[in-house]
Design an enzyme around this catalytic site. Structure first.
Site, PDB file in Angstrom:
ATOM      1  N   ARG A 183       9.875   2.100  14.596  1.00 46.75           N
ATOM      2  CA  ARG A 183      10.256   0.762  14.138  1.00 46.75           C
ATOM      3  C   ARG A 183      11.479   0.852  13.229  1.00 46.75           C
ATOM      4  NH1 ARG A 183       6.259  -3.543  11.124  1.00 46.75           N
ATOM      5  NH2 ARG A 183       6.079  -1.900   9.548  1.00 46.75           N
ATOM      6  N   ASP A 469       1.951  -2.502   1.866  1.00 49.77           N
ATOM      7  CA  ASP A 469       3.340  -2.218   2.196  1.00 49.77           C
ATOM      8  C   ASP A 469       4.179  -3.432   1.813  1.00 49.77           C
ATOM      9  OD1 ASP A 469       3.011  -4.113   4.193  1.00 49.77           O
ATOM     10  OD2 ASP A 469       3.310  -2.723   5.863  1.00 49.77           O
TER      11      ASP A 469
END
Length: 568
Positions: A183, A469
């Site tokens: 990603r 996160d």
């Protein structure tokens, strides 16, 4: 040369070293020289990245302008919805390219940063896919990004190992490993250590370009069974942005001399505007798509951001905004129908729980919550799901395997035609639930600790038995901002207190004291908690909501090294 300060970067300089990267015309590297990094930052690889930047930068800038226009529309009272102009795409009978057999089975995917030991453990974890993350789970320092590229090259080559000196243990890859997806960062993030033609490079083109250039041949041979590499694409708001990615992929395939459609990508549907363009996003990427994913934490963040000027759409406590909320369940159901109608995977959301090692009873209770969530996903028709920790994989794999039969996915068997009736109102329905002082405190405590970790180079942080996160930290930030801006009443604990700037200031002080008690005085003094508190507090109190927490914090981690060689 355009000065760095023109872009808002006042990066500290470090001492000059003797060696320098060999760069092509127009490329200037401001990051620290390292012989290992030089294996990645070769002249040819940088030429490829520079070519992508030159070809697509104006398209990217235009896409970011379109985001601003959409925001102004929502801030003026407008609502996101299906575009009448692309109705023909939504109602058309087209299909995406068939899913490659190498990634037909994606029952459980694990995600994590591109850190060396993490990569080995994740590839060995028993998951079907490992998504190596340059985005929300990574603090994008020069060291983290370049070390991550070195680590991924070694992983694709099959040579990666790690000697943990503290445990005197060597980590190596098993014979059977998860399939690797990467990603890159979102379109909005710059890479301020690499300048191309006098301006910072686009972060995602650096991440994608360097990884693709060095790994496409070995990946197709070792992992992709003739396909690949495979990617996850984050933060998109519309199909225009998907089209840019599709063009990037075609450009990369042409450069490499591989078949069109070799590269495959799953798009995270993690912004509210994107849920109304899922068909259109798949259509633009139809030769390169392997599905969509419910990026549910960022999606909650995007709900607040989209409706920042709509006081009638305030969220309840963060812990109450789950898949039981109508707007969240509707989003998941529509995503499944859309993907299966087009012949690709519909991936479920992240299980953020982490094992509670010192409390077996609490650990089992947390695992049971994960099982229930994953059972809901597979029964709804998701083809697979995400986990943040290897310890969750056996339980999740069991749930999916028990409910999928012998099929590697549910693409052909679960069509979810009932979701065809979902309306715009279903997808934006106001969330229900209470707001509490503990919700305000938890947001503040988590937000500050996450920013402190991010500033010191860690982008994925275990806090209170959950893996946090950037997405979960963003929920904390924007929810605080929303509650302060509209002076909401905390109605869930019989206090009847209104959230004011003054109350928030007191909460920050008290939560900082609690953080110091929890982490210990020594760690608190050495960490960047005071700096993190300033950044987080300023953003919660800002008159205008910042688009991303990390854009502001990024300035604090850019370190420029004096040029020793340049051909600008």
């Amino acid at each position: 040369m355009v000065g760095m300060e023109s872009y808002g970067y006042n990066a500290p300089m470090s001492k000059k070293t003797g060696a320098a990267y060999d760069v092509p015309e127009g490329v200037d590297i401001r990051g620290r020289y390292d012989a290992e990094f030089a294996r990645i930052l070769t002249k040819d690889a940088l030429q490829f990245v520079a070519g992508l930047q030159r070809e697509f930068r104006n398209h990217i800038k235009y896409a970011m302008e379109c985001r601003k226009e959409a925001k102004e529309r929502y801030n003026s009272g407008g609502l996101p919805g299906f575009d009448p102009a692309t109705k023909y795409v939504r109602e058309g009978e087209w299909m995406c390219a068939p899913v490659p057999s190498a990634v037909a089975d994606r029952r459980v995917e694990i995600t994590g940063p591109v850190e060396r030991k993490m990569i080995i453990n994740a590839l060995n974890s028993g998951a079907k896919v490992f998504m190596a993350d340059f985005e929300d789970a990574l603090s994008p320092s020069w060291e983290n990004l370049m070390r991550g590229q070195v680590n991924l090259k070694d992983a694709v080559d099959g040579t990666i190992s790690f000697h943990d000196q503290a445990r005197n243990r060597v980590y190596k890859l098993n014979d059977q490993t998860a399939k690797l997806f990467v990603r890159p960062r979102g379109w909005h993030l710059p890479e301020a250590h690499i300048f191309i033609d006098g301006e910072p490079a686009t972060g995602c083109l650096v991440d994608f370009g360097l990884y693709f250039y060095h790994n496409y041949a070995a990946f197709r041979r070792n992992q992709g069974e003739g396909y690949g590499p495979f990617f996850y694409l984050p933060k998109m708001e519309n199909s225009r942005e998907a089209k840019i990615w599709n063009n990037v992929f075609e450009r990369a395939e042409k450069m490499a001399g591989i078949e069109k459609g070799s590269i495959r990508a799953t798009v995270l549907i993690e912004t509210l505007p994107a849920v109304f363009e899922m068909d259109e996003i798949l259509y633009e990427l139809r030769d390169h798509s392997v599905g969509l994913n419910c990026g549910r934490w960022d999606y909650i963040f995007s709900y607040v951001k989209t409706f920042q000027s709509h006081p009638d759409r305030l969220l309840p406590d963060r812990v109450l905004v789950g898949m039981n909320q109508h707007f969240m369940r509707s989003y998941s159901d529509l995503l499944i129908r859309t993907c299966h109608r087009r012949g690709v995977h519909a991936m479920g959301g992240m299980a953020a729980q982490i094992p509670i090692r010192d409390d077996p009873k609490a650990n089992e209770a947390a695992l049971e919550l994960v099982r229930k969530d994953k059972l809901r996903e597979v029964m709804a028709g998701h083809d697979g799901t995400w986990a943040a920790h290897p310890g969750l994989i056996p339980a999740i794999m069991e749930v999916f395997t028990n409910n999928m039969g012998n099929s590697p996915n549910l693409i052909k068997t679960v069509k979810r035609e009932d979701a065809a009736n979902l309306t715009e109102e279903d997808l934006i329905q106001r969330p229900r639930g209470v707001r509490t002082m503990e919700g305000l405190r938890l947001n503040t405590r988590v937000g500050i600790q996450y920013v402190a970790a991010w500033l010191t180079g860690t982008g994925s942080v275990p806090l209170y038995n959950l893996m946090e996160d950037a997405a979960t930290a963003e929920i904390s930030r924007v929810q605080n901002w929303q509650w302060i801006k509209y002076g909401v009443e905390l109605d869930g604990d019989a206090m009847g207190v209104k959230v004011t700037r003054c109350l928030f200031g007191r909460v920050v002080e008290e939560e900082m004291a609690r953080i110091e008690r929890e982490v210990g005085r020594e760690k608190f003094k050495k960490g960047m908690y005071a700096e993190a508190s300033k950044i987080f507090t300023r953003q919660c109190l800002a008159p205008v909501l910042d688009d991303f927490l990390t854009l502001d914090a990024y300035n604090r981690i850019v370190i420029h090294h004096p040029k020793t060689s340049s051909k600008l």
